[in-house]
Design a protein around this motif. Structure first.
Motif, mmCIF file in Angstrom:
data_model
loop_
_atom_site.group_PDB
_atom_site.id
_atom_site.type_symbol
_atom_site.label_atom_id
_atom_site.label_comp_id
_atom_site.label_asym_id
_atom_site.label_seq_id
_atom_site.Cartn_x
_atom_site.Cartn_y
_atom_site.Cartn_z
ATOM 1 N N ALA A 161 0.782 -1.015 0.112
ATOM 2 C CA ALA A 161 -0.052 0.153 -0.070
ATOM 3 C C ALA A 161 0.727 1.331 -0.131
ATOM 4 O O ALA A 161 0.509 2.220 -0.632
ATOM 5 N N ALA A 162 1.986 1.091 0.706
ATOM 6 C CA ALA A 162 2.855 2.339 0.917
ATOM 7 C C ALA A 162 3.495 2.745 -0.597
ATOM 8 O O ALA A 162 3.551 3.904 -0.992
ATOM 9 N N ILE A 163 3.955 1.597 -1.440
ATOM 10 C CA ILE A 163 4.367 1.825 -2.666
ATOM 11 C C ILE A 163 3.488 2.197 -3.538
ATOM 12 O O ILE A 163 3.565 3.351 -4.426
ATOM 13 N N ALA A 164 1.993 1.704 -3.527
ATOM 14 C CA ALA A 164 0.964 2.306 -4.350
ATOM 15 C C ALA A 164 0.814 3.783 -3.993
ATOM 16 O O ALA A 164 0.690 4.616 -4.950
ATOM 17 N N GLY A 165 0.801 4.117 -2.644
ATOM 18 C CA GLY A 165 0.442 5.410 -2.351
ATOM 19 C C GLY A 165 1.253 6.285 -2.793
ATOM 20 O O GLY A 165 1.018 7.386 -3.047
ATOM 21 N N ALA A 166 2.652 5.988 -2.682
ATOM 22 C CA ALA A 166 3.898 6.929 -3.226
ATOM 23 C C ALA A 166 3.680 7.265 -4.525
ATOM 24 O O ALA A 166 3.787 8.337 -5.034
ATOM 25 N N THR A 167 3.242 6.084 -5.194
ATOM 26 C CA THR A 167 3.173 6.466 -6.808
ATOM 27 C C THR A 167 2.094 7.310 -6.915
ATOM 28 O O THR A 167 2.119 8.291 -7.925
ATOM 29 N N TYR A 168 0.804 7.363 -6.165
ATOM 30 C CA TYR A 168 -0.274 7.973 -6.367
ATOM 31 C C TYR A 168 0.381 9.429 -5.919
ATOM 32 O O TYR A 168 -0.026 10.426 -6.712
ATOM 33 N N ALA A 169 0.956 9.667 -4.930
ATOM 34 C CA ALA A 169 1.447 10.947 -4.364
ATOM 35 C C ALA A 169 2.163 11.693 -5.339
ATOM 36 O O ALA A 169 2.352 12.909 -5.704
ATOM 37 N N ALA A 170 3.351 10.728 -5.943
ATOM 38 C CA ALA A 170 4.206 11.373 -6.820
ATOM 39 C C ALA A 170 3.429 11.870 -8.107
ATOM 40 O O ALA A 170 3.727 13.058 -8.658
ATOM 41 N N ALA A 171 2.505 11.073 -8.595
ATOM 42 C CA ALA A 171 1.504 11.622 -9.724
ATOM 43 C C ALA A 171 0.868 12.718 -9.450
ATOM 44 O O ALA A 171 0.619 13.605 -10.345
ATOM 45 N N ALA A 172 0.147 12.765 -8.365
ATOM 46 C CA ALA A 172 -0.592 13.922 -7.767
ATOM 47 C C ALA A 172 0.074 15.134 -7.801
ATOM 48 O O ALA A 172 -0.309 16.410 -7.885
ATOM 49 N N SER A 173 1.122 15.015 -7.147
ATOM 50 C CA SER A 173 2.247 16.193 -6.916
ATOM 51 C C SER A 173 2.656 16.937 -8.317
ATOM 52 O O SER A 173 2.898 18.061 -8.203
ATOM 53 N N ASN A 174 2.577 16.358 -9.425
ATOM 54 C CA ASN A 174 2.947 16.680 -10.746
ATOM 55 C C ASN A 174 1.687 17.385 -11.426
ATOM 56 O O ASN A 174 0.717 16.564 -11.673
ATOM 57 N N LYS A 175 1.630 18.572 -11.890
ATOM 58 C CA LYS A 175 0.384 19.016 -12.761
ATOM 59 C C LYS A 175 0.103 18.235 -13.882
ATOM 60 O O LYS A 175 -1.011 17.930 -14.212
ATOM 61 N N ASN A 176 1.064 17.630 -14.644
ATOM 62 C CA ASN A 176 0.792 17.098 -15.657
ATOM 63 C C ASN A 176 0.203 15.766 -15.397
ATOM 64 O O ASN A 176 -0.478 15.243 -16.450
ATOM 65 N N THR A 177 0.309 15.085 -14.398
ATOM 66 C CA THR A 177 -0.109 13.582 -14.255
ATOM 67 C C THR A 177 -1.003 13.576 -13.207
ATOM 68 O O THR A 177 -1.523 12.498 -12.897
ATOM 69 N N GLN A 178 -1.469 14.655 -12.521
ATOM 70 C CA GLN A 178 -2.236 14.777 -11.350
ATOM 71 C C GLN A 178 -3.716 14.011 -11.533
ATOM 72 O O GLN A 178 -4.424 13.540 -10.885
ATOM 73 N N SER A 179 -4.107 14.295 -13.113
ATOM 74 C CA SER A 179 -5.434 13.739 -13.354
ATOM 75 C C SER A 179 -5.402 12.528 -13.401
ATOM 76 O O SER A 179 -6.429 11.591 -13.334
ATOM 77 N N PHE A 180 -4.296 11.548 -13.613
ATOM 78 C CA PHE A 180 -4.090 10.216 -13.751
ATOM 79 C C PHE A 180 -3.684 9.514 -12.553
ATOM 80 O O PHE A 180 -3.546 8.291 -12.388
ATOM 81 N N ALA A 181 -3.598 10.421 -11.526
ATOM 82 C CA ALA A 181 -2.996 9.943 -10.195
ATOM 83 C C ALA A 181 -3.690 8.742 -9.668
ATOM 84 O O ALA A 181 -3.093 7.690 -9.279
ATOM 85 N N PRO A 182 -5.157 8.745 -9.514
ATOM 86 C CA PRO A 182 -5.867 7.168 -8.959
ATOM 87 C C PRO A 182 -5.564 6.288 -9.835
ATOM 88 O O PRO A 182 -5.395 5.214 -9.440
ATOM 89 N N LEU A 183 -5.568 6.400 -11.382
ATOM 90 C CA LEU A 183 -5.262 5.426 -11.976
ATOM 91 C C LEU A 183 -3.932 4.782 -11.902
ATOM 92 O O LEU A 183 -3.651 3.707 -11.888
ATOM 93 N N LEU A 184 -2.988 5.737 -11.832
ATOM 94 C CA LEU A 184 -1.505 5.092 -11.679
ATOM 95 C C LEU A 184 -1.356 4.547 -10.315
ATOM 96 O O LEU A 184 -0.743 3.540 -10.050
ATOM 97 N N GLY A 185 -2.149 4.934 -9.077
ATOM 98 C CA GLY A 185 -1.938 4.332 -7.789
ATOM 99 C C GLY A 185 -2.623 2.885 -8.104
ATOM 100 O O GLY A 185 -2.085 1.859 -7.323
ATOM 101 N N ALA A 186 -3.717 2.892 -8.842
ATOM 102 C CA ALA A 186 -4.492 1.693 -8.811
ATOM 103 C C ALA A 186 -3.480 0.425 -9.769
ATOM 104 O O ALA A 186 -3.560 -0.445 -9.358
#
Lengths: 210, 491
Positions: B387-412
């Protein structure tokens, strides 16, 4: 382009020559005696060297036991003071340990050493006859047939047992062997001589390792 | 945006590829069971042989040894059991602080349970010797069979030494938490299929997870025939302590014995084999006082039925925001294959009582129950690290403007990749699944010249006993329906 191709074929030729030279050199340095040589590091060792590869029954245990028992048996009055070398039959040494020990190797070694001493004579083993009882039955049956009489006329039989106690923890393991042998008069069942050899070994587990 | 997302995707794909590459498949439980059901032992042996050559593991050696045993190839089976034993001994002799062991444990706690090599549980290490003893027995080597039974007992001491610390910690933990008790299974996921089996009264009734009455009863038979009646008596007492049926069985066959200071002293009748000890020489020469003597012969029937439960990882998915779900994987068992109860009778209609003295399913469940606290702890640690790795992936994606809309998808997606890896690594989690589900034992006397009928459900086999023998030991193997195999040794 052309120059590159020519250079390349020269290099190839040089490489082929080098390979051939290496092969020839290898042939010169190879074994000349015709013996087979494997890839591993195999060497002859002294069979009397102390062997401590594992704590399991090994060659040193066999040698120590056979030497000790043979000497003790030769020193017994039944052998030492016999008017003429008695006829002995070696029976099975029973394995009551938790290891698959070939106890035949113990009796074989004792037989060889006793025979070399000239103090006893041995009769051929009657494999598959059950120890003393079979010896008695065999003798009784044989006395009715004169041609078998000599073969069955045993003065003594030698039997024995090997027992062990093994204790193991995560830090250490120890094993204690007790080898007992007896010289028995097959007619009376009397135990005339008995001796034991005790061996103790221990191993420790390294504290840090891969 | 595209390049950043591409980088994350590539990293995840590479990780997935590398992790999956590290896990290579064993012979699956389905393959094993279908090959056995088809009676295709050769095919199964070939697959098991390939798996063992590739992995050289304790459990691959044991499974292959059992396949040879089911075909009556006793010597090959001995070689494989010895190979398994060497692997186990190498493991037991490893350093106290062992880096391989430490890395494996960390891997099994944080990444996947299959990261750690499997060296069997207590009952599997014990039964290794019991089943190898049967090989020696079938070859007529009673001394060799007795050696294996002695090793069986020593193996239990080793297991105790290995488990002592963990058991001690477990007991101290229970003492500290006075409200908690051994049967408390409240922390388990709701969908976990093993909960009911671990709470089953039959599982709770198993005295120790590494001891069984069958091994001790067999030890009594073997040691008596090998000429060590004292050791046979000790084994029989231990068998009776674990299962009263052992006492009933041997009291009827060998004599009732007596009770001294509250302890049963069993009768060990004189063995008919011609291997008397020196101490008993004069007794042997006397005519036998056994009235049954010349007209009857001893008979021991061992029936192995079905297949043991097969270990696998059960995966429970709990929904979670941002990363899709949290995966909790806990060890569980596919149910054992069990057939009908066997019956044995002589040609004159005399029924021989058969008692089930080995239940591998109960031993497996009891082992799991003993280790449940550790297993649940590891499962939670693995779930948290995933969960921590997936959460970190989500957080990394969410922190970037370019990828934040895909963050939940990348976390999943990260969760899904780790689920996939966990599934691959679960292939490594196997047990000795070719053990029988149950072992029955019968001990008695029949008239010489009789035949014996063994029946399991609709299948029946009749064998003529050798007239000249003093006794016969029969092994019946019924690993699959319509595939009964009978072997015997006479003495």
């Amino acid at each position: 382009m052309n120059k590159k191709t020519i250079f390349s074929s020269h290099t190839l030729a040089l490489f082929a020559l080098l390979c051939l030279a290496l092969l020839l050199l290898d042939g010169c340095t190879g074994p000349r005696t015709g013996r087979l040589q494997g890839g591993g590091d195999t060497q002859y060792g002294d069979p009397n060297d102390v062997e401590t590869i594992t704590s399991a029954w090994g060659s040193t245990d066999l040698q120590l036991t056979a030497e000790s028992m043979t000497q003790s048996l030769l020193d017994s009055r039944w052998i030492m003071h016999a008017a003429e070398p008695p006829k002995v039959r070696l029976r099975e040494v029973r394995n009551l340990t938790s290891e698959h020990i070939d106890t035949k190797s113990i009796t074989d070694k004792i037989r060889v050493q006793l025979l070399k001493s000239g103090a006893v004579r041995f009769l051929a083993d009657t494999a598959n006859l059950g120890e003393v009882a079979a010896e008695r039955q065999f003798t009784e049956a044989a006395t009715r047939r004169t041609e078998n009489k000599l073969m069955a006329d045993t003065d003594y039989i030698v039997t024995g047992t090997v027992r062990s106690i093994r204790k193991t923890t995560k830090q250490a393991a120890s094993v204690f062997y007790q080898i007992t042998m007896e010289l028995v008069d097959p007619q009376s069942g009397e135990i005339l001589w008995a001796d034991e050899k005790e061996l103790s070994k221990s191993t420790t587990t390294p504290k840090i390792g891969w | 945006m595209r390049s950043y997302g591409k980088k994350i995707g590539s990293a995840l794909a590479l990780a997935c590829f590398l992790l999956l590459g590290a896990c290579s498949a064993r012979v699956s439980t389905e393959d094993i069971r279908s090959s056995l059901n088809a009676g295709n032992y050769e095919d199964l042996q070939e697959k098991m042989q390939t798996a063992h050559e590739e992995h050289q593991e304790f459990v691959t050696a044991l499974n292959l040894a059992r396949v040879y045993q089911l075909q009556g190839r006793w010597r090959e089976s001995i070689a494989l059991y010895d190979s398994g034993l060497r692997i186990l001994e190498e493991y037991e002799q490893r350093a106290i602080i062992n880096l391989r062991e430490a890395l494996g444990t960390v891997g099994s706690i944080l990444i996947a349970r299959g990261s750690k090599d499997y060296f069997g549980t207590g009952y599997e290490r014990t039964l290794l010797h019991t089943f190898n003893s049967l090989n020696y027995l079938m070859l007529g080597d009673f001394t060799g069979a007795m050696v294996e039974m002695r090793k069986m007992e020593q193996r239990q001491e080793l297991w105790l030494a290995e488990e002592e610390r963990r058991l001690q910690e477990h007991l101290e933990d229970l003492r500290e938490r006075s409200s908690a008790n051994y049967d408390d299974l409240s922390g388990l996921p709701a969908n976990y299929t093993m909960t009911a089996l671990l709470n089953d009264p039959r599982t709770k009734a198993v005295a120790r997870s590494y001891q069984d009455a069958f091994s001790y009863s067999l030890s009594a038979i073997v040691c008596r025939l090998a000429g060590d009646p004292d050791y046979a008596a000790i084994s029989l007492r231990r068998a009776a302590l674990l299962d009263q049926n052992a006492r009933i069985l041997f009291s009827a066959a060998w004599g009732k014995g007596k009770i001294t200071a509250g302890q049963w002293e069993p009768v060990i009748p004189k063995a008919p084999s011609a291997q008397p000890s020196l101490a008993r020489v004069l007794n042997v020469l006397k005519p036998s006082s056994d009235a049954k003597g010349k007209n009857s012969q001893e008979i021991s029937v061992i029936v192995f039925c079905g297949l043991a439960p097969a270990l696998h990882m059960e995966r429970v998915r709990i929904p979670a925001p941002y990363i899709g779900y949290v995966l909790v994987d806990l060890p569980a068992f596919f149910p054992p294959l069990q057939y009908g109860t066997p019956t044995v009778e002589s040609s004159t209609g005399q029924g021989l009582p058969l008692y089930a003295l080995l239940h591998t399913d109960l031993l497996a469940y009891r082992t799991l129950k003993d280790e449940l606290r550790y297993e649940v702890g590891s499962a939670i640690a693995r779930a948290v690290s995933r969960a921590a790795i997936a959460g970190a992936t989500y957080a990394a994606a969410a922190s970037n403007k370019n990828t934040q809309s895909f963050a939940p998808l990348l976390g999943a997606l990260a969760t899904g990749i780790m689920d996939l890896f966990s599934s691959g690594a679960s292939q490594n989690v196997r047990n000795w699944e070719l053990l029988p589900a149950e072992a029955y034992l019968s001990q008695g006397q029949v008239r010489k010249g009789e035949s014996v009928r063994i029946q399991i459900e609709r299948e029946m086999v009749e064998i003529d006993l050798p007239q000249e023998a003093n006794g016969v030991i029969i092994i019946v193997s019924h690993a699959a329906k319509a595939k009964m195999r009978v072997d015997y040794v006479a003495y």
